[in-house]
Enzyme design. Structure first.
Site, PDB file in Angstrom:
ATOM      1  N   GLU A  17      61.456  31.359   6.080  1.00 11.58           N
ATOM      2  CA  GLU A  17      62.477  30.322   5.876  1.00 11.58           C
ATOM      3  C   GLU A  17      62.971  30.263   4.424  1.00 11.58           C
ATOM      4  O   GLU A  17      63.171  31.293   3.785  1.00 11.58           O
ATOM      5  CB  GLU A  17      61.959  28.981   6.401  1.00 11.58           C
ATOM      6  CG  GLU A  17      61.620  29.039   7.888  1.00 11.58           C
ATOM      7  CD  GLU A  17      61.337  27.693   8.497  1.00 11.58           C
ATOM      8  OE1 GLU A  17      62.183  26.782   8.369  1.00 11.58           O
ATOM      9  OE2 GLU A  17      60.279  27.555   9.127  1.00 11.58           O
ATOM     10  N   ASP A  69      64.645  20.784  15.588  1.00  9.02           N
ATOM     11  CA  ASP A  69      63.703  21.545  14.778  1.00  9.02           C
ATOM     12  C   ASP A  69      62.765  20.562  14.072  1.00  9.02           C
ATOM     13  O   ASP A  69      62.946  19.339  14.141  1.00  9.02           O
ATOM     14  CB  ASP A  69      64.448  22.431  13.776  1.00  9.02           C
ATOM     15  CG  ASP A  69      63.676  23.694  13.425  1.00  9.02           C
ATOM     16  OD1 ASP A  69      62.427  23.666  13.475  1.00  9.02           O
ATOM     17  OD2 ASP A  69      64.307  24.719  13.111  1.00  9.02           O
TER      18      ASP A  69
END
Length: 673
Positions: A514, A309
């Site tokens: 997020e 990521d």
């Protein structure tokens, strides 16, 4: 005489080498450049010609804001990405995107071996970074449809729009099983039930095409894209729903709840898998060799490449980047093939090279990573068609895709209440009412109804892109003589005495993504609560909630005559008007449990103490008998038939899964329900 023969042999050998160089100077005889050769033969040939520096370049992905022709050419960079909301220009047209991607590609093609780079971008509910693209409902809304075939069609449309800007690779879908709505990424999950998530992985077939060999990376031509299943593994099960936190559970539960969708994704030929920021029982996933190499690659048979990521390896240490050499060492040795660096590429490249040269990372490991990356690039057709197909630019935001998105919206909304006790149902609403009040912050705002990951990373309010608001949809559906009065925040006196037949209140969460979306209280913003109270105390009212998850609603539910969960519908808000006025019936079912209070969380279907406000799978109908849409449930059965051989191999024949733990080697099997 012997000397003469020896000299002749040497002469012939030298001549043959010279002739070989002459023959190969135009590349015509390179196996890797011959599209008629098998992919594995091309990979082997190219890998054998590469230097260590060229291999490390292929393992490096950098952000477009620091990429250039010269950087890609000098370092042999293998991949470039757009970070969330990072675009070539504000409201950039498809041609601007084409020019940018092709410019980077020219840098890659001008290297010694001409290995094309692969450009990647988030496309989590349509081509979400691109102005004017079609934005579909976020995954939680698609989960409410229970329609794998719809997901597949959305995958096809998304791939066309992404290719319409010259991009061949998307960081989607998220196949997390969200077990706690306090998680800021819960709307990126299709739901709390593993079987639902597994069914919706059909979107991979839409993005990539139908695989010819289940389990092998596949991309079916220039109108499809390479997909990325994310985030491996357990990202939806962290403690208290805290993003990037620790998932504490047994290995058996990890497999049953969180890993099972990856079996489906691999069977459907997914090209890449992104590793999660989160940890499993205290071990960061970006350094978890057992789960990445032993389980994902060897036991599940994943043949594509793994990718970190964004700054994912930096976060292996606490604080992040405390020991970068260690982070590079353990992440690459764990089995991550491509590193999303994304900015300081010289440090990553030099660090990885030093670790290989001193023997800390083996050449075998480097070759394995690069082999997987090249396999996907060959499968994707980048060597034959490295540049953008500009004829696809008309696909971005085209009418058929918007119609599909509108269909998805009306299939995703869930009717949770219709009428107070003893009263007649409020829905469907009367289209011919003389005057109606539409109130609330989310009624006429494209940005709010799209949510996070929409044009920018966090999303924002306002006219952020092209689409139809919920208010516009209402105004179009009602009769020409109906007066529609819109007020963002009417006070308690405003609805009184004005002759309204009913009110529609559209409120919800602000956009987020997020960590900023993590919430410990899951409350509706105070302005939304005030609008419910001000309108519903005076009028019969429908409340439409725009949110990425269930919110605390119980104290206000008695005020409402009707209540609809509309999730984050994307750009085509008119789909909501299609159902509330009865042109289509409600088909959506809750993709996750609606709790009474946050003190009950985490609470999921099947739990021992299950006491929800609305249970998983709940959803009312207005019992219309016309124009009710087909949810294609029969497609799920056909899907199972197609992949039964692959699942049989994984689960019955007995590919063993080693139980995770401190040196334990207990054997088990992957649990597939």
């Amino acid at each position: 005489m012997a000397v003469l023969i020896t000299r002749s042999i040497i002469y012939l050998l030298v001549l043959s080498l010279v002739l070989e160089v002459i023959v190969l100077s135009d590349g015509s005889q390179f196996v890797y450049k011959d599209p008629s050769q098998p992919v594995e033969a091309r990979v082997k040939d190219l890998l054998g010609r590469m230097t260590l520096k060229e291999k490390i370049g292929q393992m490096t992905q950098i952000e477009r804001s620091i990429a250039s022709f010269s950087v890609i050419n000098q370092y042999g960079i293998g991949s470039v990405l757009s970070g969330g909301g990072i675009v070539p220009a504000k409201q950039a047209s498809p041609s601007v995107w084409y020019d940018m991607v092709d410019g980077f590609q020219q840098g890659a093609l001008s290297t010694r071996l001409g290995i094309p780079m692969i450009y990647g971008i988030d496309a989590v509910h349509g081509h979400n970074n691109v102005y004017g693209a079609t934005l579909f409902p976020h995954n939680i809304g698609l989960g409410a449809t229970r329609d794998p075939f719809l997901a597949r069609r959305i995958g096809v449309a998304t791939a066309l729009e992404v290719r319409g800007t010259g991009i061949p690779y998307v960081f989607a879908p998220c196949i997390a099983t969200c077990r706690d709505p306090r998680w800021g990424r819960c709307y990126e999950s299709y739901g709390e039930d593993t079987d639902l998530v597994r069914n919706m992985t059909d979107i991979i077939i839409g993005l990539q095409g139908e695989p010819t060999v289940p389990g092998t990376p596949f991309v079916g031509g220039g109108s499809r894209v390479a997909a990325c299943a994310k985030h491996f593994v357990g990202d939806g099960g962290t403690v208290d729903g805290i993003d990037e936190n620790n998932t504490v559970t047994s290995y058996q539960e990890l497999v049953k709840i969180h890993m099972a969708p990856y079996v489906d994704a691999i069977a459907k030929g997914v090209s890449t898998v992104m590793i999660s920021y989160s940890s499993f029982n205290g071990v960061k996933m970006h350094r978890n060799k057992f789960l990445i190499t032993k389980v994902l690659k060897r036991q599940l048979g994943f043949k594509g490449f793994t990718i970190s990521d964004f700054l994912g390896i930096d976060r292996i240490t606490t604080p992040p980047d405390a020991n970068y050499t260690y982070s590079v060492l353990v992440s690459v040795n764990a089995g991550i093939d491509m590193i999303m660096v994304p900015f300081d590429y010289p440090t990553f490249i030099n660090t990885l090279e030093a670790l290989v040269l001193d023997g800390s990372i083996s050449m075998r490991r480097i070759n394995s990573a690069v082999r997987r990356i090249l396999r996907v690039k060959f499968t994707l057709g980048l060597f034959e068609q490295p540049m953008a197909t500009r004829s696809l630019n008309s696909e971005v935001g085209q009418d058929d895709h918007r119609k599909l998105a509108r269909e998805a919206v009306r299939k995703s909304v869930v009717l949770l209440k219709n009428g107070k006790m003893g009263d007649a149902p409020l829905l469907p609403l009367d289209k011919t009412a003389p005057k109606i009040l539409v109130a609330g912050t989310h009624a006429n705002d494209i940005g709010l109804q799209c949510g996070g990951w929409s044009i920018s990373w966090q999303g924002s309010a306002g006219n952020t892109t092209i689409g139809t608001t919920i208010l516009e949809g209402i105004s179009t559906v009602v009769g020409g003589s109906t007066e529609v009065d819109h007020q963002v925040a009417p006070d308690a006196n405003y609805p009184k005495g004005k002759g309204y037949s009913y009110g529609i209140v559209v409120i919800g969460e602000p956009p987020y993504a997020e960590i900023p979306g993590d919430s410990s209280n899951l409350t509706i913003p105070s302005d939304g609560i005030q609008t419910i109270q001000n309108v519903c105390s005076s009028l019969k009212c429908l409340v439409i909630l725009i949110s990425g998850r269930p919110l605390v609603i119980e104290p206000y539910l008695p005020m409402m005559d009707a209540f609809v969960a509309a999730w984050l519908p994307g750009t085509e808000g008119a789909g909501i008007a299609d159902v509330i006025f009865g042109d289509y019936d409600f088909n959506g079912k809750l993709p996750r449990t609606w709790f009474k209070t946050v003190d009950q969380l985490p609470m999921n279907v099947g739990d021992k103490n299950y006491d929800p406000l609305f249970p998983y799978g709940f959803g009312l109908s207005m019992n219309l008998h016309h124009r009710t849409s087909n949810c294609y449930l029969h497609k799920a059965g056909r899907r199972i038939t197609i992949y039964i051989i692959f699942w049989y191999t994984i689960t019955i024949v007995g590919i063993p899964l080693l139980a995770a733990g401190s040196g334990h080697t207990t054997r088990g099997s992957l649990l597939i329900r």
